[in-house]
Design an enzyme around this catalytic site. Structure first.
Site, mmCIF file in Angstrom:
data_model
loop_
_atom_site.group_PDB
_atom_site.id
_atom_site.type_symbol
_atom_site.label_atom_id
_atom_site.label_comp_id
_atom_site.label_asym_id
_atom_site.label_seq_id
_atom_site.Cartn_x
_atom_site.Cartn_y
_atom_site.Cartn_z
ATOM 1 C CE LYS A 56 -3.956 1.913 2.603
ATOM 2 N NZ LYS A 56 -4.849 1.720 3.760
ATOM 3 C CB SER A 86 -8.142 3.541 2.821
ATOM 4 O OG SER A 86 -7.296 2.893 3.753
ATOM 5 C CB SER A 95 -8.504 0.752 5.691
ATOM 6 O OG SER A 95 -9.210 1.961 5.633
#
Lengths: 489, 484, 98
Positions: A76, A151, A175
């Site tokens: 990420k 997210s 997330s």
């Protein structure tokens, strides 16, 4: 080769059936082919990845490899990686090439894993649909007009479409788990403090925790083994003996591998909030668990209904302060024109941050400001305590808590983008876990209308191994997690 | 005309003498090139985190013990949020609701009188960087340069109650605090380098009025002289303003040493909405009794106790004891010298340290730790005065010789330079007989009643012995011979 | 409760985020919706409940007072390579007036 489990990839690498360079190249090709459509990656650096891959091959050739040596992993874009653009999904960091490695990146590096690329995400991890990214929304591989969740949406889409065998994510209010649910993956948020936050760009420091996204619980155990561990650079990192998170997975399976396990079903997870088709799949999973020997008990989490309210005070408050360092002075975006110092700050931040980030900074600034602190911030922290106490009480009655991960399957791109409150409520089942700091994971439990649904398992502090085992036993008895979206061959 | 009462409270930022910063592993050394002592944590790169330095906590505990304060068993670090370019995170980590040191007292001396100043608290926090508006050799095109070397240096902010009633009391407090933090080794006290900075909260009220007037805070007073001047100016300005029918607005002001005036800083309308909240990156600081006791055992005897002991143990005057306890180094020097001189050398040692040694150090701009004469050497010399081996006058020669490194000890210098006092009365008698024979005129003058001639004869005798004769002995012998 | 436009402007200023009147108006509506969600908390009696700032009830760990890095020119160069404006080792900003 490419769709196998991490363990299968590792043994292929160890026996030199495939080299890390070959494997990495295959995934890079898949990224080149499918990423334009999915937008799962913000940064891919083929040369850098292949350099790491050939270094891994050398290690493997010398027989010095570990379980992740040579395996490409997507990260990420919230993790700082030295020499890599690290944007956190924001224009603010559009030019930020990190001068250092996050602890998570360093740990994967030490394990010999290959950094395959940096994945798209909601800006500063604020979002549940990946639509707040400055780099554009990510598409759900299961249905292109749907969101992948957020997210960690880029990581989830990348793994779901098999552009990466596994990925890292971060979970502040769901997330990791929510995109895992929406993309048919296994995603775990460990106990707060198990994975170092050093080098992970902070959203809400007391809630943020990194974790793995992969196809199976067994893969997550391998990844967590690499990620977890004490780090003296993070004051909230916990000093605990090293643990093999896959230790319970190896035990021989019989008909009732979960005999004796008590699964708590909180009334609050099974009321009207969840869509019926998702609830049906969750009920079916409960039935499967009973078959596996588990016993279910009713529990209550009465304060959980307040978790969204408390979260939208605590997380923005911490974020408003965490994001103050983005001021255009030492790195990141600086507005091209301004009058004076304050104007430079205000324009750089107005232009560098997107709408959702600014909204949360304003909420956070407001709830901390003079005269409102007690009513909002302190009250939210008291409710946080009540929520943690609810869980503590529930865990006196059961070993794990089960419920849906998300109240619905993936929603349409743009469907909730204009309505922050609706968006916030999509994390209703995941947020309480972050407030309490507990470990939890989401596993695939079936499909509704062609879209995957996720089952959430929550454990008491430091029970990651058991949670992974409870997930693993279900995955041995089901094949939901083995389903792949069409069109990504 | 009303009578006014001045009310002053002081906040002091003492930089703690740790080697590393409070939340990072950067050095705190002063004077490095810009930003060379600013690591990833200090410049607040995205993702970095603070970890608390144990040394800084120990300094706070030492201070708390030295002022008789309560050491909080649990204290909390908070974030003080505001934007400023020398504040890289956009917040300062400080302690707010739960500080590490609570209460305490400091006794200050005002001439012969003593007063107690009550402390409110002392808390740990991080220093900010520095804004440089101009820098030699660089043209910043009207911009400000930011150096973050100082960012993250540990500070102990020490806050008093509004207990002081004059600039003299405020300065006496600041001096006492300055001496104390150096005494207990938590701060080097270097005011030029900004290691010890005071802010004074000043207000005035009509005598007899119970409530306080509106205060103005004078920031960054970095010398005692400026503190006195700034408070005096501020007090007369406030009184004049009120007597003219004006009002005092709460403000932060700066002192301009050139003009001797205070002026309000460019107003920051949001300055008091710092949005404090507990820093989620740092856990509560827990200090147990055992740790406090361990630090208490290492704490040096405090100045007041030392003063008392110097008067009782060595019979020094209160004044001498006070002078000798202005710093721990000086007091230690003195007692080491006495140990070498023997108990009867206590008073002469005090004089030598306070007069001759101090003069020498001042002349060469040295401090006591750099003294060219060790306390053992000085004590050894005093021992020879006490036992009559040398006179005080000869001792000055020995002292100079020690200063110049002409010998390793007083005894060695006395021996090698033949400075031992002539006490053999036979030898002295012979010498005086020769002297009287050679100076018949002077003898005649003396006998004619001129006392001056006697002094001249004594002088001749001392000269002939190169000062080594005991003057009393010479006197007595001369009188006897001349009286014969 | 609901916020006022003036409060939105004040908070935006505190947070150093430039906001036009139109944006502020729009933001006001969104914030008020969010605050109506947050207000649910206010009905709860939390007297006697200790606020929870951290997920774990542990004490701060302390680092030894030791310098772990210093005076590295290459590190400063790496840090300043990504800075908007530097000169002579300093970060430059518009003039600060006290």
């Amino acid at each position: 080769m490419i769709t196998d489990s991490l363990q299968a990839l590792a043994s292929a690498l160890a026996t030199r059936k495939v080299s890390s360079v070959e494997l990495t190249r295959q995934y890079l090709e898949r990224i080149a082919r499918h990423n334009p459509q999915l937008n799962a990656f913000i940064t891919v650096d083929e040369a850098a990845s292949l350099t790491q891959a050939s270094a891994a091959d050398e290690r493997l050739a010398k027989g010095e490899g570990g379980p992740l040596t040579g395996i490409p992993i997507a990260h990420k874009d919230i993790f700082c990686a030295q020499g890599w653009l690290t944007t956190c999904g924001s224009k603010m960091l559009n030019n930020f090439v990190s001068p250092y490695d996050a602890a998570v990146i360093a740990r994967f590096k030490a394990a010999g894993a290959v950094l395959l690329g940096k994945t798209n995400m909601d800006e500063f991890a604020m979002g549940s649909s990946n639509e707040t990214s400055f780099y554009g929304p990510v598409k759900n591989p299961w249905k292109a007009d749907c969101v992948p969740g957020g997210s960690s949406g880029g990581s989830a889409a990348a793994v779901a479409a098999v552009l990466a065998p596994a990925a890292t994510g971060t979970d502040t209010g769901g997330s990791i788990r929510q995109p895992a649910a929406l993309c048919n993956l296994t995603g775990m948020k460990p106990t707060y403090g198990v994975v170092s936050r050093y080098g992970m760009i902070a959203f809400a420091s007391s809630l943020d925790q990194a974790g793995p996204l992969a196809h199976s619980a067994a893969d997550c155990a391998l990844l967590l083994n690499a990620m977890a561990g004490f780090d003296e650079r993070d004051s909230t990192s916990l000093e605990r003996p090293r643990e093999d998170y896959g230790k319970e997975l190896a035990a021989a399976a019989d008909d009732r591998p979960l005999a004796g396990l008590k699964i708590g079903l909180p009334a609050e997870f099974f009321d009207h909030g969840c869509s019926p088709d998702v609830m049906q799949l969750v009920e079916a999973a409960i039935a499967e668990y009973r078959k596996l020997g588990a016993e279910t008990v009713a529990v209550n989490l009465p304060s959980m209904q307040l978790s969204v309210a408390a979260y939208y005070v605590i997380a923005p408050a911490e974020a408003s302060s965490n994001l103050a360092r983005f001021d255009g002075v030492r790195y990141g975006y600086r507005a091209p024109e301004y009058q004076d110092l304050n104007d430079m700050y205000s324009k750089s931040r107005a232009q560098g941050f997107g709408a959702e980030v600014k909204r949360r900074i304003l909420i956070g600034t407001y709830v901390l400001s003079h005269g409102y602190y007690d009513a909002y911030y302190l009250q939210a922290q008291r409710i946080r305590r009540l929520i943690a106490m609810d869980f503590a009480k529930a865990f006196q009655q059961c070993d794990v808590i089960l419920g849906p991960t998300s109240p619905s399957t993936a929603f349409k791109l743009g469907e909730k983008a204009a309505d922050p409150v609706q968006m916030y409520l999509s994390d209703i089942y995941t947020i309480a876990v972050n407030l309490a700091g507990l470990p939890a994971l989401s596993i695939p439990c079936g499909f509704a209308g062609g879209l995957p649904a996720g089952l959430q398992l929550i454990g008491d502090y430091f029970t990651e191994s058991r949670l992974l085992n409870v997930a693993h036993r279900y995955q041995q008895a089901s094949d939901w997690h083995l389903q792949r979206p069409a069109g990504f061959n | 005309m009303k009578a006014w009462e001045v009310v002053i409270g002081i906040e002091t930022h003492a930089q703690l003498s740790t080697t590393a910063k409070i939340f990072s592993g950067s050095s705190t050394a002063f004077g490095a090139e810009p930003n060379l002592q600013a690591n990833a944590v200090d410049i607040a790169l995205p993702g970095v985190l603070p970890v608390l330095n144990k040394g800084a906590v120990e300094c706070a505990i030492r201070f708390g013990l030295a002022v008789g304060a309560e050491i909080a068993p649990r204290s909390v670090f908070a974030r003080k949020n505001y934007f400023y370019p020398d504040l890289p995170k956009g917040y300062q980590i400080s302690q707010y609701e739960l500080p590490v040191v609570i209460g305490g007292q400091l006794t200050i001396a005002l001439g012969e009188d003593e007063r107690v100043v009550n402390l409110t608290r002392a808390h740990l926090e991080e220093d900010a960087g520095k804004s440089l508006h101009e820098c030699p050799g660089a043209n910043f095109h009207g911009r400000t340069g930011i150096d973050l070397n100082r960012a993250g240096t540990p500070l102990l902010e020490i806050v008093t109650e509004p207990d002081m009633r004059s600039s003299a009391e405020a300065v006496a407090y600041a001096r006492a605090l300055h001496a104390l933090v150096r005494w207990i080794g938590i701060c080097d006290g270097n005011m030029q380098e900004g290691s010890f900075r005071c802010d004074a909260n000043v207000s005035v009220r009509p005598v007899g009025q119970a409530e306080f007037g509106t205060r103005r805070e004078i920031k960054n007073l970095n010398s005692f002289r400026f503190m006195q001047q700034a408070i005096d100016y501020e007090v007369q300005w406030q009184i004049a303003t009120l007597e003219d029918g004006g009002r005092i607005e709460q403000a932060t002001v700066l002192f301009d040493p050139q003009s001797g005036e205070t002026r309000a800083m460019r107003s920051k309308e949001d300055a008091h909405d710092y949005r404090y909240f507990p820093d989620p990156d740092l856990l509560p600081l827990v200090i147990d009794r055992q740790w406090i006791d361990e630090i208490a055992r290492q704490l040096p005897e405090l100045p007041a106790a030392r003063r008392d002991r110097l008067t009782t143990e060595y019979g020094l005057s209160a004044y001498d004891a006070k002078l000798l306890t202005t710093s721990l180094e000086l007091a230690t020097y003195y007692e080491t010298a006495v140990a070498a001189a023997g108990a009867s050398g206590a008073k002469p040692c005090a004089n030598w340290v306070m007069v001759d040694l101090t003069a020498r150090l001042n002349k060469e701009e040295l401090d006591i730790s750099q003294s060219p004469v060790s306390p053992e050497q000085l004590g050894g010399m005093v021992a020879r005065i006490v036992d009559g081996t040398i006179s005080t006058n000869i001792a000055r020669k020995v002292f100079d010789a020690l200063c110049n490194g002409e010998g390793s000890s007083a005894d060695q210098i006395i021996a090698s330079q033949g400075l031992q006092q002539i006490t053999d009365s036979g030898a002295l008698e012979t010498l005086i007989d020769e002297l009287l024979a050679a100076n018949a005129t002077m003898v005649a003058e003396f006998r004619a009643g001129k006392e001056k001639a006697f002094n001249a004869l004594v002088g001749q005798a001392m000269k002939a012995t190169r000062g080594k004769a005991n003057p009393q002995q010479v006197n007595a012998l001369l009188r006897r011979k001349l009286g014969e | 409760m609901s916020l006022t436009l003036e409060q939105v402007h004040r908070v935006a200023h505190l947070a150093r985020i430039e906001i036009s009147d139109g944006e502020a108006q729009n933001t006001l509506g969104q914030l008020n919706e969010i605050f109506s969600l947050i207000e649910e908390m206010q009905a709860v009696d939390t007297r006697g409940v200790e606020p929870m700032a951290h997920a774990q009830d542990v004490a701060q760990r302390l680092r030894a007072d030791r310098v772990t890095e210093s005076g590295q020119r290459d590190q400063r160069a790496a840090f300043q390579e990504i800075a908007p404006e530097t000169e002579a080792g300093l970060y430059l900003v518009p003039k600060v007036i006290e």
